[in-house]
Design a protein around this motif. Structure first.
Motif, mmCIF file in Angstrom:
data_model
loop_
_atom_site.group_PDB
_atom_site.id
_atom_site.type_symbol
_atom_site.label_atom_id
_atom_site.label_comp_id
_atom_site.label_asym_id
_atom_site.label_seq_id
_atom_site.Cartn_x
_atom_site.Cartn_y
_atom_site.Cartn_z
ATOM 1 N N HIS A 62 0.845 -1.182 0.000
ATOM 2 C CA HIS A 62 0.000 0.000 0.000
ATOM 3 C C HIS A 62 0.888 1.243 0.000
ATOM 4 O O HIS A 62 1.926 1.268 0.652
ATOM 5 C CB HIS A 62 -0.905 0.055 1.241
ATOM 6 N N ALA A 63 0.480 2.241 -0.744
ATOM 7 C CA ALA A 63 1.134 3.549 -0.728
ATOM 8 C C ALA A 63 0.036 4.592 -0.552
ATOM 9 O O ALA A 63 -0.701 4.896 -1.490
ATOM 10 C CB ALA A 63 1.920 3.791 -2.012
ATOM 11 N N ILE A 64 -0.088 5.107 0.654
ATOM 12 C CA ILE A 64 -1.195 5.985 1.012
ATOM 13 C C ILE A 64 -0.742 7.444 0.927
ATOM 14 O O ILE A 64 0.206 7.841 1.609
ATOM 15 C CB ILE A 64 -1.703 5.669 2.429
ATOM 16 N N LYS A 65 -1.406 8.217 0.109
ATOM 17 C CA LYS A 65 -1.081 9.627 -0.022
ATOM 18 C C LYS A 65 -1.687 10.392 1.144
ATOM 19 O O LYS A 65 -2.874 10.271 1.443
ATOM 20 C CB LYS A 65 -1.601 10.185 -1.346
ATOM 21 N N VAL B 32 -10.318 1.825 -2.637
ATOM 22 C CA VAL B 32 -9.581 3.003 -3.050
ATOM 23 C C VAL B 32 -10.493 3.938 -3.841
ATOM 24 O O VAL B 32 -11.506 3.513 -4.425
ATOM 25 C CB VAL B 32 -8.354 2.621 -3.902
ATOM 26 N N ASP B 33 -10.147 5.230 -3.860
ATOM 27 C CA ASP B 33 -10.948 6.186 -4.620
ATOM 28 C C ASP B 33 -10.524 6.191 -6.090
ATOM 29 O O ASP B 33 -9.731 5.347 -6.531
ATOM 30 C CB ASP B 33 -10.834 7.587 -4.004
ATOM 31 N N ILE C 53 -6.284 5.318 -0.641
ATOM 32 C CA ILE C 53 -7.152 4.831 0.436
ATOM 33 C C ILE C 53 -7.676 6.041 1.207
ATOM 34 O O ILE C 53 -6.884 6.869 1.671
ATOM 35 C CB ILE C 53 -6.386 3.891 1.372
ATOM 36 N N PRO C 54 -8.985 6.165 1.376
ATOM 37 C CA PRO C 54 -9.527 7.319 2.095
ATOM 38 C C PRO C 54 -9.266 7.221 3.592
ATOM 39 O O PRO C 54 -9.081 6.122 4.136
ATOM 40 C CB PRO C 54 -11.022 7.253 1.792
#
Length: 403
Positions: free
Chosen positions: A89-92, A128-129, A134-135
């Motif tokens: 996972h790479a969450i901004k 995911v959006d 990932i929100p």
């Protein structure tokens, strides 16, 4: 009572103290059935590398010990597969200035916080959006300063504790996003400067310890938020790191004064100090940025601002090994160490700079389980699974198990 009587009693008391010190020294020597430093020198090391594109500030292992979450100042929270070194996972993040991250006990959620004064919770199972992100599932707001540290309560995945630059710690209900208790602040027994680190007692999750820029560590009971249970003095600089000893009766600290210390939680006494010798006029003493204990507590790992990572023998306060002096070791600040128990010892290094580096460690597969140890810095991360160990762990303590 005459002066002569006082002198006589003083001499007797001094003799008693010296005798007790000698007994303690002999007891420690009796436990030294393994030459840790000598055992470590002749064993090979290997490394598996991870990469990040910017300054990595924090990391944590999942309880299953097969994944790692890292927080870096490229504005992303990254979850890694520790066995394959691949990103899962790479969450901004909305705020790139992240300072801390943590896995939930169930391994399905991660938390992070930083200069936005909030702690954000992400459910890794969320859809995911449209942009592939990932929100945020929950934002914990209420601190009036940066969030320096966060940790989920081990046996309560809906509870989380944060430490902040507003001089407080907060216990949160992750489900509702509400504050359950505030520790410090207007209470006179609270910290008088920024809180930099928290550590929850795995043996009694109602107890946690915090370290602060006021040069103290304080013990808290989540059931009594109005006052600190005890305040621990001794450091001469900011307490950057706190970590409970494996038995839950002691805890370690690391400070800007360049020392690590071991305190007894119940008596408040300082049990040991871990410090390298320096000249009195040496103003460039490396500060301790992070600490971690091995599974038995025999070893204390300490990361420093100059890239050193000392492995201390906690019994005699001697350095077993400086991982920072090994070939291909780090050349920058070590920002974070974390550890988890499993069948082998792992080391995870992240170097605070822009140079790929190789971490080193030793593994012992014996009667007892070992300890994966993570060391955070920037921008490259190395997980080590070597086939030899720092120490024959089954020999560390009589009937006591591995390191």
């Amino acid at each position: 009572m005459s002066v002569a009587d006082l002198k006589e009693r003083h001499i007797a008391a001094t003799a008693t103290v010296n005798a007790l010190r000698e007994r303690l020294k002999q007891r420690r020597q009796a436990l030294l059935d393994t030459d840790v430093a000598g055992y470590a020198k002749g064993h090979g090391k290997t490394a598996i590398g991870f990469g990040s594109t910017d300054l990595v500030y924090s990391l944590d292992w999942t309880p299953e010990r097969n994944r790692i979450v890292s927080a870096s100042q490229d504005g992303r929270l990254i979850v890694w597969n520790a066995l394959t070194s691949q990103k899962t996972h790479a969450i901004k993040l909305h705020c790139a200035w992240v300072m801390t991250c943590a896995f939930a006990p169930n391994g399905q959620s991660v938390a992070c916080g930083g200069l936005d004064s909030a702690c954000s919770i992400f459910n890794l199972n969320s859809q995911v959006d449209r942009d592939g992100n990932i929100p945020i599932s929950r934002i914990l707001t209420g601190h009036k300063g940066y969030v320096s540290s966060c940790q989920f309560v081990p046996d309560q995945e809906t509870r989380l504790i944060t430490g902040s630059g507003d001089q407080t710690c907060v216990l949160w209900d992750v489900t509702t996003g509400q504050r359950i208790s505030v520790f410090g602040g207007e209470f006179p027994s609270g910290h008088t400067a920024d809180v930099l680190s928290v550590s929850i007692n795995s043996s009694n999750s109602n107890m946690f310890v915090s370290g602060s820029c006021d040069a103290t560590a304080r013990l808290w009971d989540t059931r009594i938020a109005s006052r600190a249970v005890r305040t621990y003095h001794g450091h001469e600089g900011d307490v950057n790191a706190v970590k409970f000893f494996p038995d839950g009766q002691r805890f370690g600290t690391g400070s800007d004064d360049g020392t690590c210390r071991l305190f007894d939680m119940r008596t408040g006494h300082q049990l040991q100090i871990y410090s390298q010798q320096h000249d009195n006029n040496d103003n460039d003493v490396a500060i301790v940025t992070s600490i971690a204990f091995s599974i038995s507590g025999r070893l204390l790992f300490a990361g420093y601002s100059n890239g050193d990572c000392y492995v201390w023998d906690t019994l005699v306060a001697e350095v077993v090994l400086n991982l920072g002096t090994l070939q291909n070791s780090h050349e920058g600040r070590i920002s974070c160490l974390v550890q988890r128990s499993c069948s082998s010892l792992w080391l995870l290094f992240w170097v605070f700079g822009y140079l790929a580096s190789v971490a080193t460690a030793m593994v012992e597969r014996g009667k007892r389980q070992g300890t994966p140890l993570g060391v955070g810095t920037v921008p490259c991360c190395d997980v080590v699974d070597a086939q030899k160990s720092i120490i024959a762990m089954q020999k560390c303590f009589p009937e006591g198990g591995g390191s």
